[in-house]
Structures are given as structure tokens and as C-alpha cells.
Design a protein around this motif. Structure first.
Motif, short mmCIF file in Angstrom:
data_model
loop_
_atom_site.label_atom_id
_atom_site.label_comp_id
_atom_site.label_asym_id
_atom_site.label_seq_id
_atom_site.Cartn_x
_atom_site.Cartn_y
_atom_site.Cartn_z
N MET A 50 0.83 -1.17 0.00
CA MET A 50 0.00 0.00 0.00
C MET A 50 0.88 1.23 0.00
SD MET A 50 -3.02 -0.29 -0.21
CE MET A 50 -4.49 -1.13 0.01
N GLY A 51 0.37 2.26 -0.62
CA GLY A 51 1.08 3.53 -0.67
C GLY A 51 0.20 4.58 -1.33
N TYR A 52 0.80 5.71 -1.59
CA TYR A 52 0.10 6.81 -2.25
C TYR A 52 0.65 6.97 -3.66
CZ TYR A 52 -1.47 7.99 2.42
OH TYR A 52 -2.03 7.94 3.68
N LEU A 53 -0.24 6.92 -4.64
CA LEU A 53 0.16 7.09 -6.02
C LEU A 53 0.20 8.58 -6.35
CD1 LEU A 53 0.81 5.90 -8.81
CD2 LEU A 53 -1.65 5.88 -9.25
N VAL A 54 1.32 9.02 -6.91
CA VAL A 54 1.49 10.41 -7.32
C VAL A 54 1.63 10.42 -8.83
CG1 VAL A 54 2.94 12.46 -7.18
CG2 VAL A 54 2.64 11.00 -5.17
N ASN A 55 0.76 11.15 -9.51
CA ASN A 55 0.81 11.29 -10.97
C ASN A 55 1.00 12.76 -11.31
OD1 ASN A 55 0.36 8.62 -11.97
ND2 ASN A 55 -1.76 8.81 -11.35
N VAL A 56 1.88 13.04 -12.25
CA VAL A 56 2.07 14.40 -12.74
C VAL A 56 1.87 14.37 -14.25
CG1 VAL A 56 3.71 16.29 -13.02
CG2 VAL A 56 3.72 14.94 -10.91
N VAL A 57 0.94 15.17 -14.72
CA VAL A 57 0.70 15.29 -16.15
C VAL A 57 0.95 16.75 -16.51
CG1 VAL A 57 -0.94 15.02 -18.04
CG2 VAL A 57 -1.02 13.46 -16.08
N PRO A 58 2.13 17.04 -17.06
CA PRO A 58 2.47 18.42 -17.37
C PRO A 58 1.71 18.95 -18.58
CG PRO A 58 4.20 16.96 -18.12
CD PRO A 58 3.19 16.12 -17.40
N GLY A 59 1.70 20.25 -18.71
CA GLY A 59 1.06 20.89 -19.86
C GLY A 59 1.91 20.74 -21.11
N THR A 60 1.63 21.55 -22.10
CA THR A 60 2.36 21.47 -23.36
C THR A 60 3.30 22.65 -23.54
OG1 THR A 60 0.53 22.56 -24.51
CG2 THR A 60 0.55 20.16 -24.53
N VAL A 61 4.32 22.43 -24.33
CA VAL A 61 5.28 23.46 -24.71
C VAL A 61 5.48 23.38 -26.22
CG1 VAL A 61 6.52 23.50 -22.49
CG2 VAL A 61 7.25 21.95 -24.27
N THR A 62 5.99 24.44 -26.79
CA THR A 62 6.28 24.43 -28.22
C THR A 62 7.66 23.84 -28.45
OG1 THR A 62 4.94 26.42 -28.49
CG2 THR A 62 6.41 25.86 -30.29
N GLY A 63 7.73 22.79 -29.27
CA GLY A 63 8.99 22.13 -29.57
C GLY A 63 9.79 22.90 -30.61
N ALA A 64 10.97 22.41 -30.91
CA ALA A 64 11.87 23.05 -31.87
C ALA A 64 11.25 23.11 -33.27
CB ALA A 64 13.20 22.31 -31.92
N ASP A 65 10.36 22.16 -33.56
CA ASP A 65 9.72 22.13 -34.88
C ASP A 65 8.47 23.00 -34.94
OD1 ASP A 65 8.05 20.65 -33.27
OD2 ASP A 65 8.12 18.84 -34.52
N GLY A 66 8.15 23.71 -33.86
CA GLY A 66 6.99 24.59 -33.82
C GLY A 66 5.69 23.90 -33.42
N LYS A 67 5.73 22.58 -33.22
CA LYS A 67 4.55 21.83 -32.81
C LYS A 67 4.49 21.73 -31.29
CE LYS A 67 4.42 18.99 -36.98
NZ LYS A 67 4.44 17.62 -37.50
N LEU A 68 3.27 21.57 -30.77
CA LEU A 68 3.11 21.40 -29.34
C LEU A 68 3.52 19.99 -28.94
CD1 LEU A 68 -0.32 23.12 -28.64
CD2 LEU A 68 1.96 24.01 -28.17
N GLN A 69 4.17 19.88 -27.80
CA GLN A 69 4.54 18.58 -27.24
C GLN A 69 4.42 18.68 -25.73
OE1 GLN A 69 8.59 18.33 -28.73
NE2 GLN A 69 9.40 18.83 -26.74
#
Length: 50
Positions: free
Chosen positions: A1-20
Motif C-alpha cells: 500500500m502507498g500513495y500514487l502520485v501522478n504528474v501530467v504536465p502541460g504542453t510546450v512548443t517544440g523546436a519544430d513549432g509543434k506542441l509537445q
């Protein structure tokens, strides 16, 4: 048993100009226990604290 920690970060613009997904890191007591670079893994970071 334990505590589950999840992190889902937002998006940033990659070198190719697309969101990642931004990279994320989970640290426990100053030690890195989970990491995602946002490119090879798009699930974010997950760790179970015991």
C-alpha cells in the motif's frame, strides 16, 4: 500500500513549432524517483510513495 502520485504536465512548443508535452520530474526527499522527457513518454510521471 502507498500513495500514487501522478504528474501530467502541460504542453510546450517544440523546436519544430509543434506542441509537445513538457518534461516532468518527481523527487522524494531530494532524490529523483520518476522522470519523463515529454518526447519518448507522453504519459507524464508516476510514482508510488510507500
Amino acid at each position: 500500500m502507498g500513495y500514487l502520485v501522478n504528474v501530467v504536465p502541460g504542453t510546450v512548443t517544440g523546436a519544430d513549432g509543434k506542441l509537445q508535452q513538457a518534461p516532468c520530474v518527481i523527487k522524494v526527499d531530494g532524490k529523483k524517483v520518476a522522470e519523463s522527457d515529454g518526447v519518448t513518454s507522453t504519459k507524464g510521471c508516476s510514482y508510488t510513495i510507500k
